[in-house]
Design a protein around this motif. Structure first.
Motif, PDB file in Angstrom:
ATOM      1  N   ASP A   1       0.858  -1.182   0.000  1.00 47.68           N
ATOM      2  CA  ASP A   1       0.000   0.000   0.000  1.00 47.68           C
ATOM      3  C   ASP A   1       0.900   1.240   0.000  1.00 47.68           C
ATOM      4  OD1 ASP A   1      -1.767   2.071   0.487  1.00 47.68           O
ATOM      5  OD2 ASP A   1      -3.050   0.840   1.769  1.00 47.68           O
ATOM      6  N   HIS A   2       0.960   1.918  -1.128  1.00 56.88           N
ATOM      7  CA  HIS A   2       1.887   3.047  -1.276  1.00 56.88           C
ATOM      8  C   HIS A   2       1.489   4.247  -0.413  1.00 56.88           C
ATOM      9  CE1 HIS A   2       4.031   1.029  -4.499  1.00 56.88           C
ATOM     10  NE2 HIS A   2       2.857   0.739  -5.059  1.00 56.88           N
ATOM     11  N   LYS A   3       0.244   4.285   0.032  1.00 50.11           N
ATOM     12  CA  LYS A   3      -0.187   5.403   0.866  1.00 50.11           C
ATOM     13  C   LYS A   3       0.128   5.178   2.340  1.00 50.11           C
ATOM     14  CE  LYS A   3      -3.986   6.913  -2.125  1.00 50.11           C
ATOM     15  NZ  LYS A   3      -5.450   7.176  -2.188  1.00 50.11           N
ATOM     16  N   MET A   4       0.000   3.937   2.797  1.00 53.31           N
ATOM     17  CA  MET A   4       0.122   3.661   4.225  1.00 53.31           C
ATOM     18  C   MET A   4       1.430   2.985   4.603  1.00 53.31           C
ATOM     19  SD  MET A   4      -2.715   4.984   5.114  1.00 53.31           S
ATOM     20  CE  MET A   4      -2.630   4.578   6.846  1.00 53.31           C
ATOM     21  N   CYS A   5       2.026   2.198   3.699  1.00 51.75           N
ATOM     22  CA  CYS A   5       3.248   1.462   4.029  1.00 51.75           C
ATOM     23  C   CYS A   5       4.444   2.413   4.026  1.00 51.75           C
ATOM     24  CB  CYS A   5       3.465   0.324   3.039  1.00 51.75           C
ATOM     25  SG  CYS A   5       2.186  -0.952   3.120  1.00 51.75           S
ATOM     26  N   ARG A   6       5.283   2.309   5.061  1.00 54.40           N
ATOM     27  CA  ARG A   6       6.454   3.171   5.185  1.00 54.40           C
ATOM     28  C   ARG A   6       7.754   2.363   5.189  1.00 54.40           C
ATOM     29  NH1 ARG A   6       3.070   6.081   3.995  1.00 54.40           N
ATOM     30  NH2 ARG A   6       2.294   7.979   5.022  1.00 54.40           N
ATOM     31  N   HIS A   7       7.726   1.163   4.677  1.00 56.88           N
ATOM     32  CA  HIS A   7       8.891   0.282   4.701  1.00 56.88           C
ATOM     33  C   HIS A   7       9.328  -0.030   3.275  1.00 56.88           C
ATOM     34  CE1 HIS A   7       6.044  -2.895   3.626  1.00 56.88           C
ATOM     35  NE2 HIS A   7       5.285  -2.501   4.637  1.00 56.88           N
TER      36      HIS A   7
ATOM     37  N   CYS B   1       3.893  -4.809   6.990  1.00 52.82           N
ATOM     38  CA  CYS B   1       3.220  -4.135   8.094  1.00 52.82           C
ATOM     39  C   CYS B   1       1.755  -4.542   8.102  1.00 52.82           C
ATOM     40  CB  CYS B   1       3.361  -2.615   7.969  1.00 52.82           C
ATOM     41  SG  CYS B   1       2.523  -1.918   6.522  1.00 52.82           S
TER      42      CYS B   1
ATOM     43  N   TYR C   1      -0.744  -3.097   6.998  1.00 54.33           N
ATOM     44  CA  TYR C   1      -1.494  -2.705   5.812  1.00 54.33           C
ATOM     45  C   TYR C   1      -1.225  -3.603   4.602  1.00 54.33           C
ATOM     46  CZ  TYR C   1      -2.274   1.508   8.553  1.00 54.33           C
ATOM     47  OH  TYR C   1      -2.626   2.379   9.539  1.00 54.33           O
ATOM     48  N   CYS C   2      -0.184  -4.424   4.660  1.00 51.53           N
ATOM     49  CA  CYS C   2       0.143  -5.266   3.504  1.00 51.53           C
ATOM     50  C   CYS C   2       0.357  -6.728   3.878  1.00 51.53           C
ATOM     51  CB  CYS C   2       1.371  -4.733   2.771  1.00 51.53           C
ATOM     52  SG  CYS C   2       2.872  -4.690   3.793  1.00 51.53           S
TER      53      CYS C   2
END
Length: 646
Positions: free
Chosen positions: A165-171, A177, A179-180
């Motif tokens: 998820d390019h909006k919520m994932c920060r890794h 995480c 979200y994925c």
């Protein structure tokens, strides 16, 4: 050369711990005798399994590690291994553990967490009827054999992968995480997104098993499934006289609260070819009466639903019946076992039932009346009890139930009119509660198809019933204020609580195992269609003194023809098995092998004598027309021209 230094290994089993001093160069099978000395006497040595973890590790049969040295797996001094095993097979209830073979060793404790499990025998064997329906099986996952499809689905974790998820994932791309991370197969969010109304059986199994058994607690494993039981238990331990002479709170059934079943045993019904339905409907088109047939096919994985199962229908057999405009009456089906045997030889089994409920709209365009819709009913109460009885006769064997069985894979299909006036198919399954309520004689169909009646405690003469015990039955509904309320089901309740709906469809390209469908259907004498020897002769290419062997081989792929040939009793068991294999695999090499069998030669000889008749000799009028003679005098002159009057 210096000898290898011995090391000490620790072993742990369910009976305790012990230590062994071993040589690193020894092979693992050499440890069997030493390990057995520290285990109970009834341990089956063929089932000894080593693992590097107590739960979720890599299990290996000790006997399968021949030629593998201890030092090869990098075991060090003081390392600990975990041992699993089975006791000697013994009768438990009526299910007996199968004997192990080199290609099919005993399985260890199978799990539902997606970890690898050892192979088991790929033969779906349902548990035999037990003396007491309440008898449970000790360790059913060890003694009950389920279908090969269920074994394959047990080995899958069923997780639903999700992309980044390019909006919520920060890794990064290798991270994960909330979200994925993959979703569980019973995720409500995913089911709602895909508009999946019911959980698949194996998704439901994962869901309740995660709540029943928690590996991190290291507690004893409990089978997560248990069938409902609404009858008085005959094996009450209280010591009072058996019901109806005595009853107590331990043996009487609890109150029943009906709720829509959240799962279904089969998710989809697929007809291998549209010609199956078209041929089945021909009886109604020609005679105007309803028709019923049994579905023969097999089960496959259904990928549109997480861990789903679909029933693939390959043939429809129509048993003896009396058909009327408003329904059907089944007669005694004397050759049912013979038809089941032919299906088994073809790799098929009975998977369901189908019946029609059609009324012509009278418009002359082929449209039909829409009887089943939101404001009337989709499945009548009489049809619910009929299907529930059939499901009770076809239970599903599963190792995750304390009785060795749970529900049924048997499906019910109804062919009726839709809201557009067309002919549509609907598929259903009765809930486990409905099947048990029919078994216990708690419910009976009503004249109103939308409701089911709850039986009374009294017989027709007013006396107390001595054959059935009727517990309190309730159901929950949403009232006019939007609140969930509990209602008493007596004297009647809606039938919607007793079944679940299935999807159905046809493949994009017909890929049925039978490639011929022009042989007459059985038990259709009411519309002037019957199965005769001349039909067999025509099908197998026998005409007078001429036999077309290759045509016959290519034409045997018809289930109705195979059942007719089985009923003739000419072919031996081996020849019939070869015939069914040719019919389903369409292998010409095996077909020519069939031609050279004595049974097939006998069949062709009989067909030559009493089968397809040779064409009649053309009449003299046909000769005249062919030779250009216009009247009878010219034809008569020709006939006498070559005759001698001497």
């Amino acid at each position: 050369m210096m000898a290898s230094k011995s090391i000490l290994l620790r072993f742990e089993s369910k009976n305790g711990q012990f230590r062994l001093t071993v040589n690193p160069k020894d092979h693992f099978p050499s440890l069997i005798s030493k390990i057995l000395d520290n285990l109970p006497k009834d341990v089956d040595s063929r089932t000894l399994t080593l693992s590097n973890k107590p739960h979720g590790g890599e299990d290996r049969l000790l006997s399968s590690l021949g030629g593998v040295a201890i030092e090869k797996v990098r075991l060090k001094h003081g390392d600990k291994l975990f041992i699993k095993y089975k006791e000697q097979p013994q009768t438990n209830g009526t299910s007996v553990a199968p004997a192990a073979t080199p290609s099919q060793p005993y399985n260890s404790s199978n799990r539902l967490n997606g970890a690898p499990v050892l192979p088991t025998e790929d033969l779906p064997v349902a548990p035999l009827p037990q003396n007491s329906p309440t008898t449970t099986i000790k360790n059913p996952w060890e003694v009950v054999q389920q279908s090969a499809l269920d074994d394959r689905l047990d080995k899958k974790d069923g997780k639903i992968p999700r992309s980044l998820d390019h909006k919520m994932c920060r890794h990064g791309p290798k991270g994960m995480c909330d979200y994925c991370m993959p979703l569980e197969p019973y995720s409500p969010k995913y089911l709602e997104e895909k508009k999946i109304k019911h959980l698949s059986f194996h998704s439901y199994l994962r869901k309740i098993n995660s709540a029943t058994n928690k590996p991190e607690l290291k507690s004893s494993y409990m089978p997560p499934l248990s069938e409902p039981y609404y009858r008085v238990r005959p094996d009450c331990p209280s010591g009072h006289p058996q019901w109806p002479d005595g009853i107590c709170t331990k043996c009487q059934p609890s109150a029943i609260t009906l709720q829509p079943q959240p799962f279904r045993m089969v998710d989809h019904v697929e007809f291998a070819s549209s010609s199956l339905i078209d041929t089945f409907l021909n009886f109604w088109r020609l005679g105007g009466a309803q028709r019923i047939g049994f579905l023969y096919g097999h089960y496959e994985e259904y990928t549109e639903v997480p861990l789903g199962i679909k029933a693939v229908v390959e043939a429809i057999y129509e048993p003896p019946q009396i058909d009327e405009i408003d329904g059907c009456t089944l007669n005694e089906w004397e050759n049912e076992r013979d038809v089941d045997e032919v299906a088994r030889l073809c790799g098929l089994q009975k998977v369901g039932v189908i019946f029609t409920d059609l009324i012509d709209a009278g418009a002359g365009d082929g449209s039909v009346v829409c009887k089943r819709h939101m404001d009337s009913y989709y499945l009548a109460s009489l049809e619910v009890t009929f299907s529930a009885r059939l499901q009770a006769l076809n239970p599903k064997a599963t190792k995750w139930s304390d009785t060795g069985r749970f529900g049924s894979d048997f499906v019910t299909c109804v062919v009726s009119g839709d809201e557009d006036g067309g002919i549509a198919i609907s598929a259903f399954q009765m809930s486990n509660s409905a099947v048990e309520m029919v078994r216990a004689d708690i419910i009976e169909p009503s004249a109103d198809p939308t409701v089911m009646l709850v039986q009374g405690d009294e017989e027709e003469d007013g006396s107390q019933s001595r054959t059935r015990y009727i517990p309190d039955v309730f159901y929950r509904r949403i009232n006019e204020y939007g609140a969930s309320v509990q209602e008493n089901a007596k004297p009647s309740f809606p039938v919607e609580y007793l079944y679940v709906t299935l999807t159905h469809g046809f493949p994009k390209e017909s890929a049925g195992i039978f490639n011929a469908s022009d042989f007459p259907i059985e038990n259709r004498e009411a519309i002037g269609e019957s199965q005769e020897l001349r039909d067999v002769a025509k099908k197998l290419g026998v005409s007078g003194g001429k036999i077309e062997g290759e045509k016959g081989i290519r034409s045997v792929g018809d289930f109705h023809l195979l059942c007719f040939l089985h009923g003739m009793g000419i072919l031996s068991k081996e020849e019939e098995s070869l015939l069914c294999h040719v019919a389903t695999s369409h292998d010409l090499a095996e077909g020519f092998q069939l031609l050279n069998t004595p049974g097939w030669a006998t069949l062709l000889a009989i067909l030559q004598e009493s089968g397809e008749r040779p064409p009649k000799r053309p009449s003299p009028a046909n000769f005249a027309a062919r030779d250009g003679y216009s009247d009878d005098s010219d034809q008569l002159a020709k006939r006498f021209k070559g005759a001698s009057l001497r």
